[in-house]
Design a protein around this motif. Structure first.
Motif, PDB file in Angstrom:
ATOM      1  N   MET A 158      22.250  32.482  42.645  1.00  0.00           N
ATOM      2  CA  MET A 158      23.184  33.231  41.799  1.00  0.00           C
ATOM      3  C   MET A 158      23.621  34.533  42.468  1.00  0.00           C
ATOM      4  O   MET A 158      24.797  34.910  42.428  1.00  0.00           O
ATOM      5  N   THR A 159      22.680  35.223  43.091  1.00  0.00           N
ATOM      6  CA  THR A 159      23.041  36.485  43.745  1.00  0.00           C
ATOM      7  C   THR A 159      23.960  36.257  44.935  1.00  0.00           C
ATOM      8  O   THR A 159      24.803  37.107  45.241  1.00  0.00           O
ATOM      9  N   GLU A 160      23.835  35.110  45.605  1.00  0.00           N
ATOM     10  CA  GLU A 160      24.736  34.805  46.715  1.00  0.00           C
ATOM     11  C   GLU A 160      26.144  34.497  46.215  1.00  0.00           C
ATOM     12  O   GLU A 160      27.135  34.865  46.847  1.00  0.00           O
ATOM     13  N   ILE A 161      26.247  33.818  45.066  1.00  0.00           N
ATOM     14  CA  ILE A 161      27.559  33.596  44.453  1.00  0.00           C
ATOM     15  C   ILE A 161      28.211  34.929  44.125  1.00  0.00           C
ATOM     16  O   ILE A 161      29.401  35.161  44.395  1.00  0.00           O
ATOM     17  N   VAL A 162      27.430  35.820  43.540  1.00  0.00           N
ATOM     18  CA  VAL A 162      27.939  37.156  43.196  1.00  0.00           C
ATOM     19  C   VAL A 162      28.403  37.892  44.450  1.00  0.00           C
ATOM     20  O   VAL A 162      29.475  38.514  44.477  1.00  0.00           O
ATOM     21  N   ARG A 163      27.598  37.831  45.495  1.00  0.00           N
ATOM     22  CA  ARG A 163      27.943  38.525  46.742  1.00  0.00           C
ATOM     23  C   ARG A 163      29.277  38.012  47.304  1.00  0.00           C
ATOM     24  O   ARG A 163      30.124  38.796  47.754  1.00  0.00           O
ATOM     25  N   GLU A 164      29.451  36.688  47.303  1.00  0.00           N
ATOM     26  CA  GLU A 164      30.679  36.112  47.845  1.00  0.00           C
ATOM     27  C   GLU A 164      31.892  36.511  47.008  1.00  0.00           C
ATOM     28  O   GLU A 164      32.944  36.871  47.551  1.00  0.00           O
ATOM     29  N   LEU A 165      31.758  36.460  45.688  1.00  0.00           N
ATOM     30  CA  LEU A 165      32.896  36.773  44.817  1.00  0.00           C
ATOM     31  C   LEU A 165      33.322  38.229  44.927  1.00  0.00           C
ATOM     32  O   LEU A 165      34.498  38.557  44.713  1.00  0.00           O
ATOM     33  N   ASN A 166      32.397  39.105  45.268  1.00  0.00           N
ATOM     34  CA  ASN A 166      32.749  40.522  45.376  1.00  0.00           C
ATOM     35  C   ASN A 166      33.636  40.839  46.570  1.00  0.00           C
ATOM     36  O   ASN A 166      34.104  41.970  46.696  1.00  0.00           O
TER      37      ASN A 166
END
Length: 457
Positions: free
Chosen positions: A305-313
């Motif tokens: 989940m944190t990697e998804i967040v990182r990419e979307l930012n």
């Protein structure tokens, strides 16, 4: 010891902070008549906690009633003789946590919270890769997309939807006024996602142990990768590994590959739609409660989940929000970090703080016969009572706490926010909130009892 001195007088308290879940809702109205409390605007957890009848309780030493002073002396004698005391439970407020740290430091003990297994599903991610997180206030005021992952938030935190997802007012007009709510998981209660601020509700009912597969697919699509169908003849080392062995960047699938039609029982079109909503969100949030992520390698799910967040930012604003935090767990973790520089599972056995998340896991230590006394603090709810153990035990507990065995010493203590004032740290770890004294009883606080035991050493 539990009765209050003003008889049947009635008092009403406004803006009361609830200690019974990590949200620490601070807008409750509570009426007290004698020692009976009634909540007019709480969730079921708050109502059950505040209105739970308080049974009579006396200090006990080896099942015999004693005075508070005698119980404190008996506890101090046991702690003084111990070579490696274990301080667990830790369900109390900030003052109680500070008192636990102080006595553990003096007696060369180990500290760990009863719910730290759930916390470590987050901590391992923070320690290895970091993360981008939001707060309850930010989500309330800004979010237009909320994705709830594998956690029955309505059951765990009954007012999350009322106060955060669909609040009556937000700070900024026109920001986050309409939001999409997506539930990722099987059997999640979606009934709270209603109201004028909720625009669309989507549910992907995937089995909990297959949530990582769906998150992997969302991550791939967010990054612009295509997802081919699994090859029947290809060797497979894992579900996720075989599924994404042929990822191809770009908007079209390679001609040699057939597109995936479903992933973990969820149509690929639905997964692709979620990924598109993530990319188009102005302020999206992935929400989870660590105790609910009971699948194997749950920390890897948090990492995903944190990697998804990182990419979307890279193209929009996106963040994570971890809930949970019941039984004073955020207060315990924060206090331990303030005072030692480490998260929970710290030993003072060598005369200084030493951190090891495996070695100083009190649950493991008890199972493997490490430690020679257990001091257990459970002053909030009744569900994290004393575990089964062969070592002598000292329990500072709310009256009615469930005990797997009769403790060597039992001292009834008050609940922060009900029987005494205090402070507790909220689940998003950005603010501590004041707890009022509702004067339900004359029970002492955990901090006062621990300080008295330390003074008697």
């Amino acid at each position: 010891m539990t009765a209050h001195a003003d008889g049947d007088a009635t008092h009403t308290y406004e803006n009361v902070t609830c200690p019974f879940c990590g949200l620490l809702c601070d807008d409750l109205t509570v009426t007290r008549t004698g020692s009976t409390l009634k909540v007019s605007n709480g969730c079921p957890r708050a109502t059950a906690g505040f209105q739970r009848p308080l049974p009579p309780a006396k200090p006990m030493v080896r099942d015999a009633e004693v005075t508070l002073e005698e119980a404190i002396k008996a506890a101090a004698d046991l702690v003084r003789q111990a070579k490696l005391p274990l301080y667990g439970g830790m369900a109390t407020d900030v003052a109680g946590q500070r008192a636990i740290m102080a006595i553990a430091d003096q007696t060369c003990g180990v500290v760990d919270h009863a719910l730290s297994d759930g916390q470590y599903r987050n901590l391992r991610v923070v320690q290895t890769s970091g993360w981008i997180m939001s707060t309850l206030t930010e989500v309330r005021n800004r979010a237009d997309l909320i994705i709830i992952v594998g956690s029955d938030i309505h059951k765990l935190h009954g007012r999350f939807f009322d106060r955060i997802v669909n609040p009556e007012h937000t700070m900024f007009d026109g920001v986050g006024t309409k939001r999409t709510v997506i539930f990722l998981g099987e059997g999640l209660d979606t009934s709270g996602a209603v109201g004028p601020r909720v625009d669309e509700v989507i549910s992907l009912p995937v089995a909990k142990d297959r949530i990582p597969e769906v998150l992997s697919a969302i991550s791939a699509r967010v990054r612009g990768f295509n997802i081919p169908a699994p090859q029947a003849t290809a060797p497979s080392t894992s579900k996720i590994g075989s599924m994404f062995a042929g990822l191809v960047p770009g908007s079209k699938l390679a001609t040699a590959e057939a597109p995936a039609h479903e992933i973990a029982g969820i149509p690929f079109a639905d997964i692709d739609a979620v990924a598109e909503k993530c990319k188009k969100a102005h302020y999206g949030v992935l929400v989870w409660a660590p105790p609910a992520l009971s699948m194997p390698q749950a920390d890897m799910t948090v990492h995903m989940m944190t990697e998804i967040v990182r990419e979307l930012n890279q193209t929009t604003r996106f963040a994570g929000l971890s809930l949970g935090g019941n039984e004073g767990a955020p207060s315990a973790a924060s206090t331990c970090t303030w005072q030692t520089g480490y998260p929970l599972r710290v030993s003072f056995a060598n005369g200084k703080p030493e951190y090891d998340s495996v070695r100083y896991n009190i649950g493991r230590m008890l199972t493997e016969g490490e430690g020679d006394i257990l001091v257990w603090v459970a002053s909030i709810g009744t569900d994290i009572g004393l575990p089964q153990t062969k070592v002598p035990t000292i329990v500072l507990g709310t009256p009615g706490v469930r005990l797997a065995q009769s403790p060597t010493v039992f001292i009834p203590v008050g609940t922060p926010g009900i029987d005494h004032a205090g402070q507790m740290v909220r689940c998003d770890n950005v603010v501590s909130l004041p707890m009022k004294n509702l004067h339900r009883s004359q029970l002492p606080s955990s901090a006062d009892v621990l300080a008295a035991i330390q003074a008697a050493l």
